[in-house]
Design a protein around this motif. Structure first.
Motif, PDB file in Angstrom:
ATOM      1  N   GLY A  71     -32.293  62.438  42.838  1.00 57.91           N
ATOM      2  CA  GLY A  71     -31.415  61.361  42.395  1.00 57.91           C
ATOM      3  C   GLY A  71     -30.300  61.159  43.397  1.00 57.91           C
ATOM      4  O   GLY A  71     -29.833  62.110  44.031  1.00 57.91           O
ATOM      5  N   PHE A  72     -29.912  59.906  43.575  1.00 60.50           N
ATOM      6  CA  PHE A  72     -28.844  59.584  44.526  1.00 60.50           C
ATOM      7  C   PHE A  72     -28.096  58.371  43.993  1.00 60.50           C
ATOM      8  O   PHE A  72     -28.686  57.321  43.742  1.00 60.50           O
ATOM      9  CB  PHE A  72     -29.442  59.258  45.895  1.00 60.50           C
ATOM     10  N   ASP A  73     -26.818  58.532  43.802  1.00 56.52           N
ATOM     11  CA  ASP A  73     -25.951  57.428  43.408  1.00 56.52           C
ATOM     12  C   ASP A  73     -24.732  57.439  44.309  1.00 56.52           C
ATOM     13  O   ASP A  73     -24.290  58.497  44.774  1.00 56.52           O
ATOM     14  CB  ASP A  73     -25.501  57.554  41.945  1.00 56.52           C
ATOM     15  N   MET A  74     -24.197  56.266  44.536  1.00 53.50           N
ATOM     16  CA  MET A  74     -23.028  56.153  45.384  1.00 53.50           C
ATOM     17  C   MET A  74     -22.101  55.113  44.772  1.00 53.50           C
ATOM     18  O   MET A  74     -22.547  54.078  44.282  1.00 53.50           O
ATOM     19  CB  MET A  74     -23.460  55.692  46.784  1.00 53.50           C
ATOM     20  N   SER A  75     -20.827  55.413  44.795  1.00 53.72           N
ATOM     21  CA  SER A  75     -19.806  54.478  44.349  1.00 53.72           C
ATOM     22  C   SER A  75     -18.900  54.209  45.546  1.00 53.72           C
ATOM     23  O   SER A  75     -18.454  55.151  46.212  1.00 53.72           O
ATOM     24  CB  SER A  75     -19.008  55.083  43.191  1.00 53.72           C
ATOM     25  N   SER A  87      -8.597  39.094  55.732  1.00 52.34           N
ATOM     26  CA  SER A  87      -8.046  40.429  55.502  1.00 52.34           C
ATOM     27  C   SER A  87      -9.123  41.483  55.748  1.00 52.34           C
ATOM     28  O   SER A  87     -10.253  41.331  55.311  1.00 52.34           O
ATOM     29  CB  SER A  87      -7.482  40.551  54.082  1.00 52.34           C
ATOM     30  N   LEU A  88      -8.727  42.532  56.446  1.00 49.08           N
ATOM     31  CA  LEU A  88      -9.645  43.624  56.763  1.00 49.08           C
ATOM     32  C   LEU A  88      -9.583  44.696  55.678  1.00 49.08           C
ATOM     33  O   LEU A  88      -8.654  44.749  54.891  1.00 49.08           O
ATOM     34  CB  LEU A  88      -9.266  44.250  58.109  1.00 49.08           C
ATOM     35  N   TRP A  89     -10.570  45.563  55.675  1.00 42.75           N
ATOM     36  CA  TRP A  89     -10.551  46.723  54.784  1.00 42.75           C
ATOM     37  C   TRP A  89      -9.495  47.687  55.294  1.00 42.75           C
ATOM     38  O   TRP A  89      -9.488  48.037  56.466  1.00 42.75           O
ATOM     39  CB  TRP A  89     -11.914  47.399  54.736  1.00 42.75           C
ATOM     40  N   THR A  90      -8.596  48.111  54.428  1.00 41.71           N
ATOM     41  CA  THR A  90      -7.591  49.102  54.805  1.00 41.71           C
ATOM     42  C   THR A  90      -7.974  50.489  54.329  1.00 41.71           C
ATOM     43  O   THR A  90      -7.486  51.481  54.847  1.00 41.71           O
ATOM     44  CB  THR A  90      -6.212  48.742  54.224  1.00 41.71           C
ATOM     45  N   ASN A  91      -8.806  50.568  53.296  1.00 41.86           N
ATOM     46  CA  ASN A  91      -9.211  51.847  52.732  1.00 41.86           C
ATOM     47  C   ASN A  91     -10.576  51.669  52.096  1.00 41.86           C
ATOM     48  O   ASN A  91     -10.798  50.714  51.358  1.00 41.86           O
ATOM     49  CB  ASN A  91      -8.192  52.301  51.682  1.00 41.86           C
ATOM     50  N   VAL A  92     -11.482  52.572  52.413  1.00 44.08           N
ATOM     51  CA  VAL A  92     -12.804  52.596  51.775  1.00 44.08           C
ATOM     52  C   VAL A  92     -13.026  54.017  51.290  1.00 44.08           C
ATOM     53  O   VAL A  92     -12.928  54.971  52.064  1.00 44.08           O
ATOM     54  CB  VAL A  92     -13.915  52.173  52.761  1.00 44.08           C
ATOM     55  N   HIS A  93     -13.293  54.155  50.000  1.00 39.85           N
ATOM     56  CA  HIS A  93     -13.509  55.476  49.400  1.00 39.85           C
ATOM     57  C   HIS A  93     -14.931  55.506  48.857  1.00 39.85           C
ATOM     58  O   HIS A  93     -15.331  54.646  48.084  1.00 39.85           O
ATOM     59  CB  HIS A  93     -12.509  55.722  48.277  1.00 39.85           C
ATOM     60  N   ILE A  94     -15.696  56.510  49.267  1.00 40.18           N
ATOM     61  CA  ILE A  94     -17.101  56.624  48.879  1.00 40.18           C
ATOM     62  C   ILE A  94     -17.307  57.941  48.141  1.00 40.18           C
ATOM     63  O   ILE A  94     -16.853  58.989  48.585  1.00 40.18           O
ATOM     64  CB  ILE A  94     -18.017  56.583  50.116  1.00 40.18           C
ATOM     65  N   VAL A  95     -18.005  57.868  47.033  1.00 41.19           N
ATOM     66  CA  VAL A  95     -18.376  59.062  46.276  1.00 41.19           C
ATOM     67  C   VAL A  95     -19.898  59.106  46.208  1.00 41.19           C
ATOM     68  O   VAL A  95     -20.538  58.156  45.760  1.00 41.19           O
ATOM     69  CB  VAL A  95     -17.780  59.050  44.846  1.00 41.19           C
ATOM     70  N   GLY A 134     -21.256  65.248  45.312  1.00 35.79           N
ATOM     71  CA  GLY A 134     -20.539  64.565  44.233  1.00 35.79           C
ATOM     72  C   GLY A 134     -19.193  64.033  44.674  1.00 35.79           C
ATOM     73  O   GLY A 134     -18.500  63.400  43.910  1.00 35.79           O
ATOM     74  N   ALA A 135     -18.818  64.287  45.921  1.00 34.29           N
ATOM     75  CA  ALA A 135     -17.540  63.782  46.416  1.00 34.29           C
ATOM     76  C   ALA A 135     -17.714  63.325  47.849  1.00 34.29           C
ATOM     77  O   ALA A 135     -18.610  63.758  48.541  1.00 34.29           O
ATOM     78  CB  ALA A 135     -16.467  64.867  46.356  1.00 34.29           C
ATOM     79  N   SER A 136     -16.843  62.437  48.277  1.00 39.66           N
ATOM     80  CA  SER A 136     -16.927  61.929  49.635  1.00 39.66           C
ATOM     81  C   SER A 136     -15.661  62.276  50.383  1.00 39.66           C
ATOM     82  O   SER A 136     -14.675  62.685  49.796  1.00 39.66           O
ATOM     83  CB  SER A 136     -17.086  60.413  49.611  1.00 39.66           C
ATOM     84  N   PRO A 137     -15.695  62.051  51.702  1.00 35.22           N
ATOM     85  CA  PRO A 137     -14.457  62.199  52.433  1.00 35.22           C
ATOM     86  C   PRO A 137     -13.450  61.189  51.907  1.00 35.22           C
ATOM     87  O   PRO A 137     -13.818  60.085  51.544  1.00 35.22           O
ATOM     88  CB  PRO A 137     -14.844  61.875  53.874  1.00 35.22           C
ATOM     89  N   SER A 138     -12.210  61.550  51.868  1.00 31.91           N
ATOM     90  CA  SER A 138     -11.166  60.631  51.445  1.00 31.91           C
ATOM     91  C   SER A 138     -10.357  60.282  52.671  1.00 31.91           C
ATOM     92  O   SER A 138      -9.843  61.161  53.342  1.00 31.91           O
ATOM     93  CB  SER A 138     -10.282  61.304  50.402  1.00 31.91           C
ATOM     94  N   THR A 139     -10.286  59.003  52.974  1.00 39.54           N
ATOM     95  CA  THR A 139      -9.579  58.597  54.169  1.00 39.54           C
ATOM     96  C   THR A 139      -8.579  57.517  53.840  1.00 39.54           C
ATOM     97  O   THR A 139      -8.707  56.807  52.860  1.00 39.54           O
ATOM     98  CB  THR A 139     -10.536  58.070  55.240  1.00 39.54           C
ATOM     99  N   GLU A 140      -7.594  57.392  54.660  1.00 35.87           N
ATOM    100  CA  GLU A 140      -6.606  56.326  54.573  1.00 35.87           C
ATOM    101  C   GLU A 140      -6.533  55.670  55.944  1.00 35.87           C
ATOM    102  O   GLU A 140      -5.539  55.781  56.648  1.00 35.87           O
ATOM    103  CB  GLU A 140      -5.236  56.886  54.174  1.00 35.87           C
ATOM    104  N   PRO A 141      -7.622  54.977  56.402  1.00 40.53           N
ATOM    105  CA  PRO A 141      -7.585  54.409  57.738  1.00 40.53           C
ATOM    106  C   PRO A 141      -6.735  53.146  57.809  1.00 40.53           C
ATOM    107  O   PRO A 141      -6.493  52.501  56.801  1.00 40.53           O
ATOM    108  CB  PRO A 141      -9.048  54.078  58.011  1.00 40.53           C
ATOM    109  N   THR A 142      -6.323  52.833  59.017  1.00 37.64           N
ATOM    110  CA  THR A 142      -5.680  51.555  59.243  1.00 37.64           C
ATOM    111  C   THR A 142      -6.775  50.494  59.271  1.00 37.64           C
ATOM    112  O   THR A 142      -7.946  50.820  59.422  1.00 37.64           O
ATOM    113  CB  THR A 142      -4.927  51.581  60.581  1.00 37.64           C
TER     114      THR A 142
END
Length: 153
Positions: A71-75, A87-95, A134-142
């Motif tokens: 099984g594979f799910d992603m949010s 407007s550009l993406w300032t933050n992308v959070h993946i789980v 079950g968790a992704s890297p958490s980033t705060e990119p410009t």
């Protein structure tokens, strides 16, 4: 070379994009900006593509390591710049949520942004936190744009 054909087919902003294999995706703008809700928003489609590329990478890496992914799910959550057009993406959070007979240590490496196409969306200054199943890297990119194309064309 990859070729995409895009045609306006509905109202002012309703487009269909077709790839070389005949797969079709519909896109449109919001009704508030003159669209008719004919399809997905193009900026959301960028996140969908990011998810598809990353998912393929992760499953491929785990299969090569003889892990069984049942099984594979992603949010994916994205935040864009406010008050700018475009407007550009300032933050992308993946789980990532993986199921199966998977060694957690083997899942950490491909789920980190440096091993998947999520790295394409991050500037060098972005900071990752260790990933786990079950968790992704958490980033705060410009704000940034992808630096190269997905290998799953």
């Amino acid at each position: 070379m990859v070729r995409i054909q895009l045609s306006r087919v509905n109202g002012d902003f309703g487009f269909e994009a077709k790839d070389a294999f005949g797969h079709i995706v519909r896109m449109d703008s919001t009704p508030e900006s003159g669209g008719e809700d004919f399809g997905v928003r193009p900026m959301q489609m960028l996140l969908m593509g990011l998810g598809g590329c990353s998912g393929i990478d992760i499953v491929s890496i785990l299969k090569k390591q003889r892990q069984t992914v049942t099984g594979f799910d992603m949010s994916i959550e994205g935040h864009r710049e406010h008050g700018k057009e475009p407007s550009l993406w300032t933050n992308v959070h993946i789980v990532f949520e993986l199921k199966g007979d998977i060694d957690p240590d083997k899942a950490k490496k491909p789920a980190s942004s440096q091993w998947t196409n999520t790295a394409l969306w991050q500037p060098p200054s972005a900071k990752d936190t260790p990933a786990s199943p079950g968790a992704s890297p958490s980033t705060e990119p410009t704000p940034t744009r992808p630096k190269q194309q997905c290998k799953h064309q």
